[in-house]
Scaffold this active site. Sequence first.
Site, PDB file in Angstrom:
ATOM      1  N   LYS A  54       0.846  -1.207   0.000  1.00  0.00           N
ATOM      2  CA  LYS A  54       0.000   0.000   0.000  1.00  0.00           C
ATOM      3  C   LYS A  54       0.877   1.251   0.000  1.00  0.00           C
ATOM      4  CE  LYS A  54      -3.796  -2.439   2.286  1.00  0.00           C
ATOM      5  NZ  LYS A  54      -4.512  -2.801   3.510  1.00  0.00           N
ATOM      6  N   GLN A  98      -4.197  -1.388   9.766  1.00  0.00           N
ATOM      7  CA  GLN A  98      -4.221  -2.743   9.209  1.00  0.00           C
ATOM      8  C   GLN A  98      -4.801  -3.736  10.219  1.00  0.00           C
ATOM      9  OE1 GLN A  98      -3.523  -3.352   6.032  1.00  0.00           O
ATOM     10  NE2 GLN A  98      -3.838  -5.550   6.170  1.00  0.00           N
ATOM     11  N   ASP A 121     -10.803   2.995   4.477  1.00  0.00           N
ATOM     12  CA  ASP A 121     -11.152   1.570   4.460  1.00  0.00           C
ATOM     13  C   ASP A 121     -12.667   1.382   4.375  1.00  0.00           C
ATOM     14  OD1 ASP A 121      -9.286  -0.537   4.503  1.00  0.00           O
ATOM     15  OD2 ASP A 121      -8.692  -0.070   6.563  1.00  0.00           O
TER      16      ASP A 121
HETATM   17  N1  GUN Z   1      -6.860  -6.780   6.581  1.00  0.00           N
HETATM   18  C1  GUN Z   1      -7.272  -7.526   5.523  1.00  0.00           C
HETATM   19  N2  GUN Z   1      -7.872  -6.768   4.592  1.00  0.00           N
HETATM   20  C2  GUN Z   1      -7.849  -5.490   5.074  1.00  0.00           C
HETATM   21  C3  GUN Z   1      -8.311  -4.246   4.564  1.00  0.00           C
HETATM   22  O1  GUN Z   1      -8.899  -4.142   3.475  1.00  0.00           O
HETATM   23  N3  GUN Z   1      -8.085  -3.168   5.353  1.00  0.00           N
HETATM   24  C4  GUN Z   1      -7.457  -3.255   6.564  1.00  0.00           C
HETATM   25  N4  GUN Z   1      -7.293  -2.128   7.277  1.00  0.00           N
HETATM   26  N5  GUN Z   1      -7.012  -4.399   7.072  1.00  0.00           N
HETATM   27  C5  GUN Z   1      -7.208  -5.519   6.325  1.00  0.00           C
END
Ligand code: GUN
Length: 296
Positions: A54, A98, A121
């Site tokens: 990311k 995350q 998100d």
């Molecule tokens: N863990 C797995 N997928 C995601 C996501 O799309 N966003 C976040 N913040 N954590 C994750």
Amino acid sequence: MPARIISGTEIASQIREEIRKEVAYLKEKYQVIPGLVTIIVGKNPASVSYVTAKQKTAHELGFYSVQENMEENISEEALLNVIMKYNGDPLVHGILVQLPLPAHINESKVLYTINPEKDVDGFHPVNIGRLMIGDARFYPCTPYGIQQLLIRSNIRIEGAEVVVVGRSNIVGKPIAMMLCQKAKGANATVTICHTGTKDLSFHTRHADILIVAAGKPKSITADMVKDGATVIDVGVNRIGVTPEGKARLCGDVDFEGVKEKASAITPVPGGVGPMTITMLMLNTIKAAKLTRRLQG
Ligand code: GUN
């Protein structure tokens, strides 16, 4: 005839070109640079690799980006303070924590602390509620990527029988909610299957579009798929290491078998994964415009 492969890598790269133009426009017209902070707690290898990807993408697209690496044993209060600091930082438009978080931290409390206008998100209850009533501000990134994969591959969603396997808050529930809205690129009849479903293949065999986010490697086999269906595989399962030392991945769908039955299918890797990261960038641009009250 084997299925057409829906390449998330290719579609994501088209969208990234669109993002580059938008970043240049925002910079020239408003002197705004989209800002994204990613926060990771601990060193879970999958989480580290997602967050690194990311950050790399944000950097490549010319965003202002910050990564906060917190110790596994950080207190909940300290984590909430970091989030609140970025809630008040005008250079940061998007905040991503995350998941999963260590057990001593209350995940809901963390997600509810993020300013909903910076919730790229789309996990804050305000944003989930808005999605549900058809007035979405941020679509969660993986469902957003899935919908774009379908639209940009000319798969007809309107009127389709869509079956979603998995009811997570991150993928299953939001994608189901998005695709049943009375809207373009939606208006489907949606069924959600989960671990309590009595006869899974009864449902999956009726799907024109089958979206699998079950977290079980190769759990969908050819006999569970309708002839000519479109199959979207959200699974990312680590099943070993390649000779080059990278993680060997497989999806939740038995790709080799199912590709002979489906008319279109996403691979793993190179399907949904690259789209998720790209949609996060699109959401960050949206957040930049929203928090700066910009038009367009
Ligand atoms: N863990 C797995 N997928 C995601 C996501 O799309 N966003 C976040 N913040 N954590 C994750």
